[in-house]
Design a protein around this motif. Structure first.
Motif, PDB file in Angstrom:
ATOM      1  N   LYS A  44      52.431  67.588  34.724  1.00 41.33           N
ATOM      2  CA  LYS A  44      53.650  67.468  33.915  1.00 41.33           C
ATOM      3  C   LYS A  44      54.917  67.473  34.779  1.00 41.33           C
ATOM      4  O   LYS A  44      55.753  66.577  34.686  1.00 41.33           O
ATOM      5  N   SER A  45      55.057  68.498  35.612  1.00 41.34           N
ATOM      6  CA  SER A  45      56.276  68.609  36.425  1.00 41.34           C
ATOM      7  C   SER A  45      56.401  67.449  37.412  1.00 41.34           C
ATOM      8  O   SER A  45      57.507  66.942  37.638  1.00 41.34           O
ATOM      9  N   THR A  46      55.286  67.018  37.975  1.00 39.71           N
ATOM     10  CA  THR A  46      55.319  65.882  38.902  1.00 39.71           C
ATOM     11  C   THR A  46      55.835  64.630  38.202  1.00 39.71           C
ATOM     12  O   THR A  46      56.674  63.897  38.731  1.00 39.71           O
ATOM     13  N   THR A  47      55.356  64.384  36.980  1.00 41.19           N
ATOM     14  CA  THR A  47      55.823  63.230  36.201  1.00 41.19           C
ATOM     15  C   THR A  47      57.323  63.308  35.957  1.00 41.19           C
ATOM     16  O   THR A  47      58.054  62.319  36.120  1.00 41.19           O
ATOM     17  N   MET A  48      57.806  64.510  35.606  1.00 40.53           N
ATOM     18  CA  MET A  48      59.228  64.674  35.289  1.00 40.53           C
ATOM     19  C   MET A  48      60.102  64.530  36.536  1.00 40.53           C
ATOM     20  O   MET A  48      61.206  63.981  36.474  1.00 40.53           O
ATOM     21  N   LYS A  49      59.609  65.005  37.669  1.00 37.83           N
ATOM     22  CA  LYS A  49      60.355  64.832  38.924  1.00 37.83           C
ATOM     23  C   LYS A  49      60.435  63.358  39.309  1.00 37.83           C
ATOM     24  O   LYS A  49      61.457  62.893  39.831  1.00 37.83           O
ATOM     25  N   LEU A  50      59.376  62.608  39.036  1.00 40.90           N
ATOM     26  CA  LEU A  50      59.401  61.163  39.265  1.00 40.90           C
ATOM     27  C   LEU A  50      60.400  60.487  38.334  1.00 40.90           C
ATOM     28  O   LEU A  50      61.136  59.574  38.737  1.00 40.90           O
ATOM     29  N   MET A  51      60.457  60.950  37.079  1.00 43.27           N
ATOM     30  CA  MET A  51      61.408  60.385  36.119  1.00 43.27           C
ATOM     31  C   MET A  51      62.856  60.608  36.558  1.00 43.27           C
ATOM     32  O   MET A  51      63.729  59.768  36.305  1.00 43.27           O
ATOM     33  N   LEU A  52      63.099  61.749  37.217  1.00 44.10           N
ATOM     34  CA  LEU A  52      64.468  62.088  37.624  1.00 44.10           C
ATOM     35  C   LEU A  52      64.811  61.605  39.023  1.00 44.10           C
ATOM     36  O   LEU A  52      65.921  61.821  39.504  1.00 44.10           O
ATOM     37  N   THR A 146      72.604  71.891  30.969  1.00 44.01           N
ATOM     38  CA  THR A 146      72.098  70.512  30.856  1.00 44.01           C
ATOM     39  C   THR A 146      72.929  69.683  29.872  1.00 44.01           C
ATOM     40  O   THR A 146      72.896  68.456  29.919  1.00 44.01           O
ATOM     41  N   LEU A 147      73.677  70.368  28.973  1.00 44.61           N
ATOM     42  CA  LEU A 147      74.455  69.665  27.949  1.00 44.61           C
ATOM     43  C   LEU A 147      75.857  69.288  28.409  1.00 44.61           C
ATOM     44  O   LEU A 147      76.571  68.578  27.693  1.00 44.61           O
ATOM     45  N   LEU A 148      76.259  69.772  29.586  1.00 51.42           N
ATOM     46  CA  LEU A 148      77.582  69.410  30.102  1.00 51.42           C
ATOM     47  C   LEU A 148      77.682  67.891  30.259  1.00 51.42           C
ATOM     48  O   LEU A 148      76.777  67.244  30.790  1.00 51.42           O
ATOM     49  N   GLY A 149      78.775  67.328  29.779  1.00 53.33           N
ATOM     50  CA  GLY A 149      78.980  65.887  29.908  1.00 53.33           C
ATOM     51  C   GLY A 149      78.385  65.063  28.783  1.00 53.33           C
ATOM     52  O   GLY A 149      78.350  63.843  28.854  1.00 53.33           O
ATOM     53  N   ASN A 150      77.890  65.743  27.719  1.00 56.28           N
ATOM     54  CA  ASN A 150      77.371  65.030  26.536  1.00 56.28           C
ATOM     55  C   ASN A 150      76.252  64.043  26.854  1.00 56.28           C
ATOM     56  O   ASN A 150      76.377  62.834  26.605  1.00 56.28           O
ATOM     57  N   PRO A 151      75.130  64.504  27.399  1.00 57.38           N
ATOM     58  CA  PRO A 151      74.037  63.577  27.725  1.00 57.38           C
ATOM     59  C   PRO A 151      73.367  63.018  26.473  1.00 57.38           C
ATOM     60  O   PRO A 151      73.399  63.637  25.413  1.00 57.38           O
ATOM     61  N   GLU A 152      72.760  61.864  26.629  1.00 56.39           N
ATOM     62  CA  GLU A 152      72.006  61.252  25.525  1.00 56.39           C
ATOM     63  C   GLU A 152      70.539  61.690  25.546  1.00 56.39           C
ATOM     64  O   GLU A 152      69.836  61.546  24.558  1.00 56.39           O
ATOM     65  N   LEU A 153      70.104  62.173  26.708  1.00 57.00           N
ATOM     66  CA  LEU A 153      68.692  62.520  26.904  1.00 57.00           C
ATOM     67  C   LEU A 153      68.592  63.856  27.626  1.00 57.00           C
ATOM     68  O   LEU A 153      69.281  64.087  28.621  1.00 57.00           O
ATOM     69  N   LEU A 154      67.740  64.748  27.115  1.00 58.74           N
ATOM     70  CA  LEU A 154      67.424  66.004  27.798  1.00 58.74           C
ATOM     71  C   LEU A 154      65.978  65.950  28.284  1.00 58.74           C
ATOM     72  O   LEU A 154      65.076  65.571  27.528  1.00 58.74           O
ATOM     73  N   ILE A 155      65.761  66.349  29.540  1.00 55.14           N
ATOM     74  CA  ILE A 155      64.417  66.443  30.101  1.00 55.14           C
ATOM     75  C   ILE A 155      64.214  67.898  30.510  1.00 55.14           C
ATOM     76  O   ILE A 155      64.856  68.375  31.463  1.00 55.14           O
ATOM     77  N   LEU A 156      63.358  68.604  29.777  1.00 60.26           N
ATOM     78  CA  LEU A 156      63.222  70.058  29.943  1.00 60.26           C
ATOM     79  C   LEU A 156      61.778  70.418  30.283  1.00 60.26           C
ATOM     80  O   LEU A 156      60.850  70.081  29.551  1.00 60.26           O
ATOM     81  N   ASP A 157      61.605  71.131  31.383  1.00 58.93           N
ATOM     82  CA  ASP A 157      60.280  71.522  31.852  1.00 58.93           C
ATOM     83  C   ASP A 157      59.994  72.968  31.443  1.00 58.93           C
ATOM     84  O   ASP A 157      60.635  73.897  31.936  1.00 58.93           O
TER      85      ASP A 157
END
Length: 300
Positions: A44-52, A146-157
Motif C-alpha cells: 500500500k505505502s509503496t503504491t502511494m509513494k509512487l503516486m506522489l 494536508t488541507l492547506l491550499g484547498n486541495p482537490e485530492l487527499l492521499i492518506l496512509d
C-alpha cells in the motif's frame, strides 16, 4: 464517471524476481472515498509513494488529473494533500505554530490556517502545545496540514492506525464531512476492513503486491457478501432435515448449525422454523463472509 487517479499495470521492485507490486491497476472516481486495503507489507505505502513521485514511476503507469506524473509535478502538488507514514511535529510548539510554519513555506496566509483548523475542529485547541495533544488530535492536525491550499485530492496512509474507537470515529466523520461538504476526493489506505468499510464508496484490496478486487462497494457486496448464521442449539444434527438445502446448512458440532442466508428475513424465517420444530435455541450469531474473505486473502 471521471477518474481522478488511473493506474495501469504498475510493477515495482528491486528486480524482476523480487517485485513488491505486480501489475497493479486502479481507477479512482472523482468525488469518491476510495479505500486501499491490505495487510501490513502488502504494498500500500509503496503504491502511494509512487503516486506522489517520491519513488519514480519509470514506466509512466500513473495518471492523476488525467496527466502523467512528469507533466503534473511539481505544480500539481498544489492540488494534492498527502500524509504518508507518521506526521512530524514540533512538540514544544502549539498546534497553531506548527501549522503556520508549513503555511509560510507555501506562501499561504494565516487565514488559511484558521480555515483548516475550523474544518478539523481544533480551533479552540490551537494554542495548546503539541505534547499535550492526544493521538486523535495530532491526527486531525496532520489532516489539517494536508488541507492547506484547498486541495482537490487527499492521499492518506493509515490515518486511523493506532487510534482508539472514539478517535477512529472522529477521523471517519471528518473525512466524510470533507468529502460531502468540500467535494474532496479521498484516497485512504488501511488494514482495517471493518472501519474503512463504513466510509468508502469504492475500494481495492491488495495482497502480496497484487490486486484481488477493485470496484465499488456495491460490486464487492454483490460478489462476496454471504452472511453465515450460526445457531447454537441442543442436538443440532436432528434439525438439519428441517432446513432447505438452498441455505447450505452445515453441522459444526453437536450444538452448532451454520446456515448461509441472504437477508434479515431469511434469519427470521429459519429461526421460526426451528422453534416450531421444538429446537432448544440458546444462541444466534450472524457473521459477514466478506470479513472472512478479506482476512483470508490478506493474511501474511
Amino acid at each position: 464517471m471521471e477518474n481522478l487517479i488511473t493506474i495501469r499495470d504498475l510493477s515495482y521492485g528491486f528486480s524482476k524476481n523480487k517485485l513488491i507490486l505486480k501489475n497493479v491497476s486502479l481507477s479512482v472516481p472523482k468525488g469518491s472515498v476510495f479505500g486501499f486495503l491490505g495487510a501490513n507489507g502488502a504494498g500500500k505505502s509503496t503504491t502511494m509513494k509512487l503516486m506522489l513521485g517520491s519513488i519514480p514511476d519509470e514506466n509512466n503507469t500513473i495518471e492523476i488529473f488525467s496527466q502523467k506524473l512528469p507533466e503534473l509535478y511539481p505544480d500539481g502538488f498544489q492540488r494534492i494533500g498527502s500524509l504518508i507514514d507518521s506526521p512530524a511535529f514540533y512538540d514544544h510548539l502549539s498546534g497553531w505554530d506548527n501549522l503556520t510554519i508549513l503555511s509560510k513555506l507555501r506562501n499561504l496566509p494565516d487565514s488559511e490556517c484558521e480555515r483548516v483548523l475550523n474544518l478539523v475542529d481544533l480551533w479552540d485547541s490551537r494554542k495548546m502545545k503539541m505534547k499535550k495533544y492526544s493521538l486523535g488530535m495530532k491526527q486531525r492536525l496532520a489532516i489539517a496540514m494536508t488541507l492547506l491550499g484547498n486541495p482537490e485530492l487527499l492521499i492518506l496512509d493509515e490515518p486511523v492506525n493506532g487510534l482508539d474507537p472514539n478517535g477512529m470515529l472522529e477521523i471517519r466523520e471528518l473525512l466524510l464531512k470533507l468529502n460531502k461538504e468540500q467535494g474532496i476526493t479521498i484516497f485512504i489506505s488501511s488494514h482495517l476492513l471493518q472501519e474503512v468499510e463504513k466510509m468508502v464508496t469504492h475500494l481495492a484490496i491488495i495482497s502480496h503486491g497484487a490486486i484481488k478486487f477493485s470496484g465499488s462497494v456495491e460490486e464487492l457486496n454483490t460478489h462476496y457478501r454471504h452472511n453465515h448464521m450460526r445457531v447454537g442449539l441442543n442436538n443440532a444434527p436432528q434439525f438439519l432435515q428441517h432446513i432447505p438445502e438452498y441455505y447450505a446448512p452445515q453441522i459444526i458440532d453437536d450444538h452448532t448449525l451454520e446456515i448461509t442466508v441472504q437477508s434479515r428475513e431469511d434469519i427470521i424465517r429459519l429461526t421460526k422454523k426451528l422453534v416450531v420444530n421444538e429446537a432448544e435455541i440458546f444462541e444466534i450469531k450472524n457473521s459477514a463472509g466478506l470479513e472472512d474473505w478479506f482476512m483470508e486473502i490478506t493474511k501474511n
